[in-house]
Scaffold this motif. Structure first.
Motif, short mmCIF file in Angstrom:
data_model
loop_
_atom_site.label_atom_id
_atom_site.label_comp_id
_atom_site.label_asym_id
_atom_site.label_seq_id
_atom_site.Cartn_x
_atom_site.Cartn_y
_atom_site.Cartn_z
N SER A 141 8.42 13.54 55.23
CA SER A 141 7.17 13.35 55.98
C SER A 141 7.41 12.66 57.32
O SER A 141 8.30 11.83 57.47
CB SER A 141 6.21 12.48 55.17
N THR A 142 6.55 13.01 58.28
CA THR A 142 6.53 12.34 59.58
C THR A 142 5.07 11.98 59.90
O THR A 142 4.19 12.11 59.04
CB THR A 142 7.16 13.22 60.66
N GLY B 213 1.23 11.86 61.41
CA GLY B 213 0.17 12.84 61.42
C GLY B 213 -0.06 13.45 62.78
O GLY B 213 0.55 13.06 63.79
N SER B 214 -0.97 14.41 62.83
CA SER B 214 -1.28 15.11 64.07
C SER B 214 -1.75 14.13 65.14
O SER B 214 -2.54 13.22 64.89
CB SER B 214 -2.38 16.14 63.80
N THR C 39 0.19 11.95 66.69
CA THR C 39 1.14 10.85 66.86
C THR C 39 2.39 11.37 67.56
O THR C 39 2.67 12.57 67.56
CB THR C 39 1.55 10.25 65.51
N GLY D 239 4.64 12.93 64.98
CA GLY D 239 4.06 14.17 64.48
C GLY D 239 4.22 15.33 65.44
O GLY D 239 4.42 16.48 65.04
N ASN E 195 3.49 6.63 61.80
CA ASN E 195 2.36 6.79 62.71
C ASN E 195 2.39 5.81 63.88
O ASN E 195 1.85 6.11 64.94
CB ASN E 195 1.04 6.66 61.94
N TYR F 57 -1.18 14.31 53.02
CA TYR F 57 -1.09 15.52 53.84
C TYR F 57 -2.48 16.13 53.95
O TYR F 57 -2.90 16.57 55.02
CB TYR F 57 -0.15 16.55 53.21
N ILE G 81 -0.39 11.90 57.29
CA ILE G 81 1.00 12.21 57.57
C ILE G 81 1.21 13.72 57.54
O ILE G 81 0.34 14.46 57.06
CB ILE G 81 1.96 11.53 56.57
N LYS G 82 2.35 14.16 58.06
CA LYS G 82 2.66 15.60 58.12
C LYS G 82 3.91 15.89 57.32
O LYS G 82 4.90 15.15 57.41
CB LYS G 82 2.85 16.04 59.57
#
Length: 264
Positions: A59-60, A62-63, A65, A68, A129, A147, A152-153
């Motif tokens: 994970s990285t 979220g949208s 960031t 992200g 984030n 997700y 998070i992505k």
């Protein structure tokens, strides 16, 4: 749990394979004249609870960031800052499994990522984030909720190269173990024969949606007989932990860690 076993607070434990093997490889260090002395870890591997590997999601942020937007896939993680709960944990070890599969491990023994210890799942999510870390790894279904809500992505996944959950005991010759194994076997049999009840419990008590609980059940295979541990599985785990620098020394082997083998 390792500390609880070593301090005689519990007699047995069930946990992730790599954690138990790391503890056995490190042993128990006590102060001694001239430094520290490595002793026995205080437990042995005696059983296999889950036969399937664990799926670790990568994970990285979220949208929106920086992480992200920058991290598009696993290939972009080489040399990145990896958030972990602690050095030597599953989230740490799996980074080396990932690097090994990608050919990123260096002969010098230097880590393939900059490691950022962050203790908890919540802090790991915050870190990707706010820019403290670029990515982290955690169990897929525990991560999925975040997700779905966009916190998070997900950029990938990787499975442990070993079966995921093992049983350990302070004393592999404890006369209570056969009865315990039988009761766990009975519990697994009941669980597998009452799937609807299992889904209800998981979705109510473990922060999974009903749909995710149903999907999770399809990915997990419990041992038909939990007694015993495979030497091959433990040797594979030791190999990866050695690459990760968690275990040192060629003398460490599965035979010294297993109290009850699967052939016993």
């Amino acid at each position: 749990m390792i500390s609880a076993l070593q301090d005689d607070e519990i007699d047995v434990g069930i946990g992730l394979t790599e954690g138990w093997v790391a503890g056995l490889g490190l042993g128990k260090r006590r102060g001694a004249s001239g430094g520290t002395k490595k002793e026995e870890a205080g437990y042995k591997l005696v059983g296999t609870y889950v036969e399937t590997p664990l799926c670790w999601a990568i994970s990285t942020g979220g949208s929106g960031t920086q992480q992200g937007e920058r991290v598009k896939d696993v290939e972009g993680l080489k040399g990145a800052r990896m958030g972990v709960s602690r050095v030597g944990s599953g989230s740490y070890v799996m980074g080396f499994v990932l690097a090994d599969t990608k050919g990123w491990l260096k002969d010098s023994g230097d880590p393939p990522f900059e490691v950022v210890p962050l203790q908890t799942f919540a802090k790991l999510r915050e870190a990707v984030n706010d820019g403290t870390a670029d990515f982290f790894m955690w169990e897929h279904f525990t991560s999925k909720k975040y997700y779905d809500n966009g916190e998070i992505k997900r950029v990938g996944e990787i499975y442990t190269p070993w079966s995921s959950w093992k049983i350990v005991a302070q004393d592999a010759h404890d006369q209570r173990l056969p009865d315990m194994f039988e009761k766990i076997n009975q519990g697994i049999k009941y669980f597998e024969e009452h799937q609807e009840e299992a889904v209800g419990y998981i979705s109510t008590n473990l922060d999974y949606s009903k749909e995710d609980a149903q999907k999770w059940l399809k990915t997990v295979k419990f041992a038909a007989d939990v007694k015993g541990v495979s030497h091959e599985t433990i040797e594979k785990t030791i190999e990866i932990l050695r690459k990760a620098g968690v275990i040192e020394g060629a003398s460490v082997g599965a035979s010294s860690m297993i109290g009850i083998s699967s052939s016993s």
